[in-house]
Design an enzyme around this catalytic site. Structure first.
Site, mmCIF file in Angstrom:
data_model
loop_
_atom_site.group_PDB
_atom_site.id
_atom_site.type_symbol
_atom_site.label_atom_id
_atom_site.label_comp_id
_atom_site.label_asym_id
_atom_site.label_seq_id
_atom_site.Cartn_x
_atom_site.Cartn_y
_atom_site.Cartn_z
ATOM 1 N N LEU A 1 12.534 -5.162 0.785
ATOM 2 C CA LEU A 1 11.812 -4.181 1.626
ATOM 3 C C LEU A 1 12.167 -2.686 1.699
ATOM 4 O O LEU A 1 13.552 -2.422 1.905
ATOM 5 C CB LEU A 1 11.657 -4.728 3.013
ATOM 6 N N ASP A 2 11.547 -1.762 1.397
ATOM 7 C CA ASP A 2 11.624 -0.387 1.510
ATOM 8 C C ASP A 2 13.055 0.084 0.749
ATOM 9 O O ASP A 2 13.987 0.757 1.007
ATOM 10 C CB ASP A 2 12.098 0.097 3.034
ATOM 11 N N ASN B 1 5.422 3.921 -2.698
ATOM 12 C CA ASN B 1 5.199 3.543 -1.150
ATOM 13 C C ASN B 1 5.770 4.834 -0.751
ATOM 14 O O ASN B 1 6.794 5.418 -1.170
ATOM 15 C CB ASN B 1 6.021 2.383 -0.719
ATOM 16 N N HIS C 1 7.674 6.154 3.157
ATOM 17 C CA HIS C 1 8.656 5.235 4.157
ATOM 18 C C HIS C 1 8.997 6.565 4.920
ATOM 19 O O HIS C 1 9.502 7.496 4.556
ATOM 20 C CB HIS C 1 9.538 4.446 3.588
ATOM 21 N N LEU D 1 4.892 -7.400 1.510
ATOM 22 C CA LEU D 1 4.387 -7.977 0.262
ATOM 23 C C LEU D 1 5.558 -8.836 -0.532
ATOM 24 O O LEU D 1 6.750 -8.680 -0.479
ATOM 25 C CB LEU D 1 4.358 -6.755 -0.886
ATOM 26 N N GLY E 1 -4.643 6.792 7.822
ATOM 27 C CA GLY E 1 -5.081 7.312 6.503
ATOM 28 C C GLY E 1 -4.629 8.784 6.334
ATOM 29 O O GLY E 1 -5.201 9.495 5.516
ATOM 30 N N MET F 1 0.747 -1.818 6.040
ATOM 31 C CA MET F 1 1.906 -2.414 7.132
ATOM 32 C C MET F 1 1.839 -3.654 7.054
ATOM 33 O O MET F 1 1.927 -4.532 7.812
ATOM 34 C CB MET F 1 1.424 -2.041 8.479
HETATM 35 C C1 GAR Z 1 3.086 7.081 7.796
HETATM 36 O O1 GAR Z 1 4.226 7.791 8.610
HETATM 37 C C2 GAR Z 1 3.869 6.293 6.875
HETATM 38 O O2 GAR Z 1 5.077 7.046 6.389
HETATM 39 C C3 GAR Z 1 4.004 4.894 7.564
HETATM 40 O O3 GAR Z 1 3.126 4.809 8.272
HETATM 41 C C4 GAR Z 1 2.557 6.037 8.546
HETATM 42 C C5 GAR Z 1 0.951 5.995 7.952
HETATM 43 O O4 GAR Z 1 0.338 7.024 8.581
HETATM 44 N N1 GAR Z 1 4.443 3.910 6.794
HETATM 45 C C6 GAR Z 1 5.288 3.161 7.025
HETATM 46 O O5 GAR Z 1 5.936 2.862 7.968
HETATM 47 C C7 GAR Z 1 5.408 1.986 6.013
HETATM 48 N N2 GAR Z 1 6.840 1.140 6.190
HETATM 49 P P1 GAR Z 1 -1.209 7.382 7.973
HETATM 50 O O6 GAR Z 1 -2.105 6.177 7.979
HETATM 51 O O7 GAR Z 1 -1.575 8.629 8.702
HETATM 52 O O8 GAR Z 1 -1.041 7.986 6.514
#
Ligand code: GAR
Length: 200
Positions: free
Chosen positions: A145-146, A108, A110, A94, A13, A91
């Protein structure tokens, strides 16, 4: 009235913290709920420590029935009545049905310069391709997706000898600057993309 923002996460988070910290003073939004798909997500405790309401819908009992999981998620979200939903390291893929319910209101982050490297392992893929730069993208969520309209991108250099972990850390720092900047604009009804560094 301030816009209400729900943040969905699966992990530690750090993006949620950056977003929540940014929503103060004259910011047009405030956090109303932080929600995870597991009680163990580290971000839940961090949000609670910041005084934000938290909850989770565990996806595991719903295995094989993504729509039922999403119905539960949707019902909980509706109780918080957010104007905006921010996915911050959430993760779970959806379905089109869930996305349709929130389309135009769900964004979102990415960890790649979309449209490059949708999906997972973005940093290893950027290194393998020999890219000279990497970065992150905030976009509106659409069923693919993305994908979806880009609301902002931050670029960072790839350095000689970088491992995927090195690059992930550099990109994550950029995420913490980009996501709050985009949310501030988006919450004010402005969908012009944020570029970091700014275009000349
Ligand atoms: C982040 O790097 C975000 O961009 C990625 O997960 C990490 C979460 O970190 N998201 C994805 O890969 C979505 N496909 P965090 O929990 O420290 O914010």
């Amino acid at each position: 009235m301030a816009k209400r923002v729900a943040i969905l996460l699966s992990g530690g988070g750090s993006n949620m913290v950056a977003l929540a910290r940014s929503m103060e003073g004259d910011h047009p939004a405030r956090p109303c709920l932080v929600m995870a798909n597991s009680a163990q997500a580290g971000g839940l405790k961090r949000a609670a420590d910041m005084g934000i309401e938290t909850d989770f819908v565990d996806h595991r009992p719903f295995e094989g029935d993504r729509a039922a999981f999403e119905d539960a998620l949707h019902a909980r979200l509706m109780r918080a009545a957010p104007d905006i939903v921010c996915l911050a390291g959430f993760m779970r893929v959806l379905t089109e049905g869930f996305v349709a319910r929130w389309q135009g209101r769900m964004i979102n982050i990415h960890p790649s310069l979309l449209p490059k490297y949708r999906g997972l392992n973005t940093h290893a893929r950027a290194l393998e391709a020999g890219d000279g730069e990497a970065g992150c993208t905030v976009h509106e969520v659409t069923p693919a997706l993305d994908d979806g309209p880009i609301l902002g991108q931050a670029r960072v250099p790839v350095l000689q000898g970088d491992t995927p972990q090195d690059l992930a850390a550099r990109v994550l720092a950029a995420e913490h600057a980009l996501y709050p900047a985009v949310l501030r604009r988006f919450a004010a009804g402005d969908r012009r993309p944020v570029w970091m560094p700014e275009a000349d």
